[in-house]
Motif scaffolding. Structure first.
Motif, short mmCIF file in Angstrom:
data_model
loop_
_atom_site.label_atom_id
_atom_site.label_comp_id
_atom_site.label_asym_id
_atom_site.label_seq_id
_atom_site.Cartn_x
_atom_site.Cartn_y
_atom_site.Cartn_z
N ALA A 268 0.82 -1.21 0.00
CA ALA A 268 0.00 0.00 0.00
C ALA A 268 0.86 1.26 0.00
CB ALA A 268 -0.93 -0.01 1.22
N CYS A 269 2.07 1.12 0.51
CA CYS A 269 3.01 2.25 0.53
C CYS A 269 3.90 2.31 -0.71
CB CYS A 269 3.89 2.17 1.78
SG CYS A 269 3.00 2.46 3.32
N GLY A 270 3.65 1.42 -1.68
CA GLY A 270 4.42 1.44 -2.91
C GLY A 270 5.66 0.57 -2.90
N TRP A 271 5.80 -0.25 -1.86
CA TRP A 271 6.93 -1.17 -1.77
C TRP A 271 6.57 -2.50 -2.44
CZ3 TRP A 271 11.03 -1.31 2.42
CH2 TRP A 271 11.28 -0.03 2.93
N THR A 272 7.61 -3.29 -2.69
CA THR A 272 7.42 -4.71 -2.99
C THR A 272 7.38 -5.45 -1.66
OG1 THR A 272 8.58 -4.56 -5.09
CG2 THR A 272 8.42 -6.74 -4.10
N GLY A 273 6.39 -6.29 -1.47
CA GLY A 273 6.27 -7.04 -0.22
C GLY A 273 6.39 -8.53 -0.47
N LEU A 274 7.22 -9.20 0.32
CA LEU A 274 7.45 -10.64 0.20
C LEU A 274 7.27 -11.29 1.56
CD1 LEU A 274 10.74 -10.53 -1.95
CD2 LEU A 274 8.42 -10.88 -2.80
N ARG A 275 6.79 -12.54 1.55
CA ARG A 275 6.61 -13.25 2.82
C ARG A 275 7.11 -14.68 2.67
NH1 ARG A 275 1.57 -12.30 3.85
NH2 ARG A 275 1.91 -10.77 5.52
N ALA A 276 7.91 -15.10 3.64
CA ALA A 276 8.38 -16.49 3.65
C ALA A 276 7.25 -17.40 4.12
CB ALA A 276 9.57 -16.62 4.59
N SER A 277 7.17 -18.58 3.55
CA SER A 277 6.17 -19.55 3.97
C SER A 277 6.79 -20.74 4.69
CB SER A 277 5.36 -20.05 2.77
OG SER A 277 6.21 -20.60 1.78
N ASN A 278 8.12 -20.90 4.58
CA ASN A 278 8.84 -21.94 5.34
C ASN A 278 10.30 -21.54 5.43
OD1 ASN A 278 10.38 -23.22 3.00
ND2 ASN A 278 8.25 -23.43 2.29
N ASP A 279 11.04 -22.25 6.29
CA ASP A 279 12.43 -21.88 6.53
C ASP A 279 13.36 -22.26 5.38
OD1 ASP A 279 11.80 -24.58 7.60
OD2 ASP A 279 13.95 -24.65 7.97
N SER A 280 12.98 -23.20 4.56
CA SER A 280 13.87 -23.65 3.49
C SER A 280 13.97 -22.65 2.35
CB SER A 280 13.41 -25.01 2.94
OG SER A 280 12.12 -24.92 2.37
N GLU A 281 13.01 -21.72 2.26
CA GLU A 281 13.04 -20.76 1.16
C GLU A 281 13.61 -19.40 1.56
OE1 GLU A 281 8.99 -20.31 -0.12
OE2 GLU A 281 8.59 -18.73 1.34
N LEU A 282 14.16 -19.30 2.75
CA LEU A 282 14.63 -18.00 3.22
C LEU A 282 15.69 -17.40 2.30
CD1 LEU A 282 14.82 -18.43 7.11
CD2 LEU A 282 13.09 -17.22 5.76
N GLU A 283 16.70 -18.21 1.95
CA GLU A 283 17.78 -17.68 1.11
C GLU A 283 17.27 -17.21 -0.25
OE1 GLU A 283 19.99 -19.87 4.24
OE2 GLU A 283 18.19 -20.27 3.06
N SER A 284 16.43 -18.03 -0.89
CA SER A 284 15.93 -17.65 -2.22
C SER A 284 15.05 -16.41 -2.14
CB SER A 284 15.17 -18.81 -2.86
OG SER A 284 14.04 -19.18 -2.07
N LEU A 285 14.27 -16.30 -1.06
CA LEU A 285 13.41 -15.14 -0.90
C LEU A 285 14.24 -13.87 -0.66
CD1 LEU A 285 10.25 -14.73 -0.74
CD2 LEU A 285 10.59 -14.50 1.72
N LEU A 286 15.28 -13.98 0.15
CA LEU A 286 16.14 -12.83 0.41
C LEU A 286 16.89 -12.41 -0.85
CD1 LEU A 286 17.54 -13.64 3.97
CD2 LEU A 286 15.80 -11.97 3.35
N GLU A 287 17.34 -13.40 -1.63
CA GLU A 287 18.02 -13.06 -2.89
C GLU A 287 17.07 -12.33 -3.83
OE1 GLU A 287 19.54 -16.77 -4.27
OE2 GLU A 287 21.28 -16.73 -2.93
N GLU A 288 15.82 -12.76 -3.87
CA GLU A 288 14.83 -12.05 -4.69
C GLU A 288 14.67 -10.61 -4.22
OE1 GLU A 288 10.04 -12.22 -5.80
OE2 GLU A 288 10.99 -13.95 -4.82
N ALA A 289 14.59 -10.44 -2.91
CA ALA A 289 14.43 -9.09 -2.36
C ALA A 289 15.64 -8.22 -2.67
CB ALA A 289 14.21 -9.17 -0.85
N LEU A 290 16.83 -8.77 -2.48
CA LEU A 290 18.06 -8.00 -2.70
C LEU A 290 18.26 -7.65 -4.16
CD1 LEU A 290 20.35 -10.03 -0.27
CD2 LEU A 290 19.53 -7.68 0.08
N ASN A 291 17.69 -8.43 -5.04
CA ASN A 291 17.81 -8.17 -6.48
C ASN A 291 16.66 -7.34 -7.04
OD1 ASN A 291 20.29 -9.52 -6.99
ND2 ASN A 291 19.24 -11.49 -6.83
#
Length: 538
Positions: A495-518
């Protein structure tokens, strides 16, 4: 000298630009309209409009900590000025050079019952080493020069209040650059430091405490540690000075440190403090001989029982200490014990950082962060459980860490990240925040949107003020008020114009963070976090 054709507000900006100021953080208010008008008419200094004055002061403090230059914030009189105080407290406590410029009642209303009037010099007294009210346009340059020199020379907060009518008056004087300062009063030789090396040569169990003041001396510290046979303990401000793999680095002690290093440190017989005023009570040796290196003498009176103080830059002193120790026979038994403590914790830390389950263990989240962020990233930490878990589990490389060291205020992480990105746009910037800390500055998500700041905010979302919950539990007290009512952070970010991501399990943390950082836009990552009792809570 006659009028310059500039108003006081315009002359102040020209002078600040000569001081190297690139941006001013603030909230527009009635008493600063003359300054706002001047800002709008020029392009040397950018005005960063935030949602709350505390955020403005946090950003000025973070920029000053990161760059060493003058951080500037502004606010109107009364409530605007008082809202600055939390961020100014952070700058005061961590010795960041910050100048606050506040509007004041018109000249003929000062001291009256005028709405929002307060004696701002009294208001700022606990935090500002220098605070003046600009009572005449003719004093503009002199007062600005004194404030800036004081802030930069002593690394302190200064403050100028300006009556609203004076901002718009014709100004006299011309801007003057800050004079060059040649530092060289402390000239060290091997002989002049003989007292220090004589104490160091008595060591059988030497230790080094290193902090941010040793930022330019990390290689020399490792060389000295090897020759002396010492372990190196880094304060949170020293995190990032050494690669985690360095043979002598044992991390920190206390909350978030190496849990085995504390007992080892208590056995030290000689301690060298290099660029830090950190003295972790409850973990310190009782009979050690202590040598402290610091540029400022006032740091020697903070309860550290130093036998010898050396006033100077750590990078100037260390080479002569190393030279003076040549031929020293270090204790290989002590070196072996330091190595054992380092290895034991490294193995346990790795295991802890791979804890499985969801909501995710805080250590697992921090391990995912250290696996994915750039080696030279800037990390902005909020205050809370996220701070101690980062200190405990983040395996630093060459990252820079911004945090609220001695003021320890919640709400610092997001503003610090935004200031870091403005000051160092080429760097990857990551804020690690708790849900409680983020909620204090939620409105300023819109500031990142407004200025297109490519930052990543990682939220450890455990729906509680976990650090306070842990302390209540440790003290065997009943709790109330530590549960949080959280929004949907992803929807809120979007709502503030950001991209928002949410982890659904611990095994995807690295891939989710890489997506955010990129993602080349402000991005928030919401991670459900387990309510884990922090092991070092006291």
């Amino acid at each position: 000298m006659g009028n310059t054709g500039r108003t006081v507000g315009e002359l102040m900006l020209d002078q600040l630009s000569l001081f190297g100021v690139k941006r001013i953080y603030g909230v527009v208010g009635d008493a600063t309209l003359g300054l706002i008008d001047a800002l709008a008419k020029q392009d040397k200094i950018e005005y960063i409009a935030v949602k709350h004055e505390a955020t403005a002061a946090f950003m000025a403090s973070a920029e000053a900590k990161l760059t060493g230059g003058l951080g500037v914030c502004t606010a109107t009189m009364g409530p605007g000025a008082t809202n600055l105080l939390n961020g100014l407290g952070d700058a005061y406590a961590d010795k960041a050079p910050v100048l606050a410029i506040t509007g004041q009642a018109a000249s003929d209303k000062i001291g009256t019952e005028y709405p929002q009037y307060i004696d701002q010099q009294e208001l700022m007294k606990p935090f500002a080493a220098y605070s003046a009210n600009l009572a005449s346009p003719d004093a503009t340059i002199e007062i600005l020069q004194k404030a800036a020199r004081t802030s930069l020379g002593q690394r302190v907060v200064t403050h100028i209040s300006v009556p609203k009518d004076i901002f718009e008056m014709p100004a006299k004087g011309e801007p003057r650059p800050m004079p060059d300062v040649i530092e060289g009063a402390s000239i060290f030789t091997k002989e002049s430091l003989e007292q220090a090396t004589r104490i160091m040569k008595t060591a059988k169990r030497p230790m080094i405490l290193a902090g941010s003041g040793a930022a330019l001396a990390s290689d020399e510290l490792e060389k000295l540690a090897h020759l002396w046979g010492a372990g190196i303990l880094a304060s949170l401000g020293g995190k990032g000075l050494f690669d985690e793999s360095s043979a002598h680095v044992l991390q920190g002690i206390g909350e978030g440190g190496n849990p085995y290093a504390g007992e080892l440190f208590k056995e030290a017989d000689v301690v060298l403090l290099a660029g830090t005023k950190w003295w972790p009570e409850g973990y310190v040796p009782t009979d050690a001989r202590i040598i402290q290196i610091d540029r400022h003498f006032d740091k020697f009176v903070k309860g550290i029982p130093a036998e010898l103080g050396i006033i100077g830059k750590t990078e100037d002193v260390l080479p002569f200490l190393t030279e003076g120790l040549e031929g020293f026979s270090r204790s290989e038994d002590w070196v072996a014990r330091c190595t054992e403590v380092k290895g034991k914790w490294a193995a346990e830390n790795e295991k802890e950082g791979n804890t499985e389950g969801y909501p995710a263990h805080p250590a697992r989240i921090i391990r995912a962060i250290d696996r994915t962020v750039a080696p030279d990233a800037i990390l902005a930490l909020d205050t809370g459980d996220n701070t101690v878990w980062t200190n405990r589990n983040f395996r630093q490389k060459e990252q820079t860490v911004l945090f609220s060291g001695y003021w320890r205020t919640m709400g610092f992480g997001l503003p610090a990240a935004m200031a870091a990105k403005l000051a160092k746009p080429e760097k990857q910037v990551v804020a690690v925040v708790g849900d409680g800390g983020l909620q204090m500055v939620l409105a300023d998500l819109l500031t990142a949107t407004r200025y297109g700041l490519d930052i990543t905010v990682i939220v450890l979302n455990n729906e509680s003020l976990q650090m306070e919950r842990d302390k209540l539990e440790a003290a065997k007290k009943k709790e109330v008020g530590v549960d949080l009512t959280n929004p949907d952070f992803v929807k809120l970010a979007e709502a503030c114009g950001w991209t928002g991501l949410r982890a659904s399990n611990d095994s995807e943390l690295e891939s989710l963070l890489e997506e955010a950082l990129n993602t080349k836009a402000p991005t928030l990552v919401d991670i459900r976090t387990a309510q884990v009792f922090f092991p070092e809570t006291k």
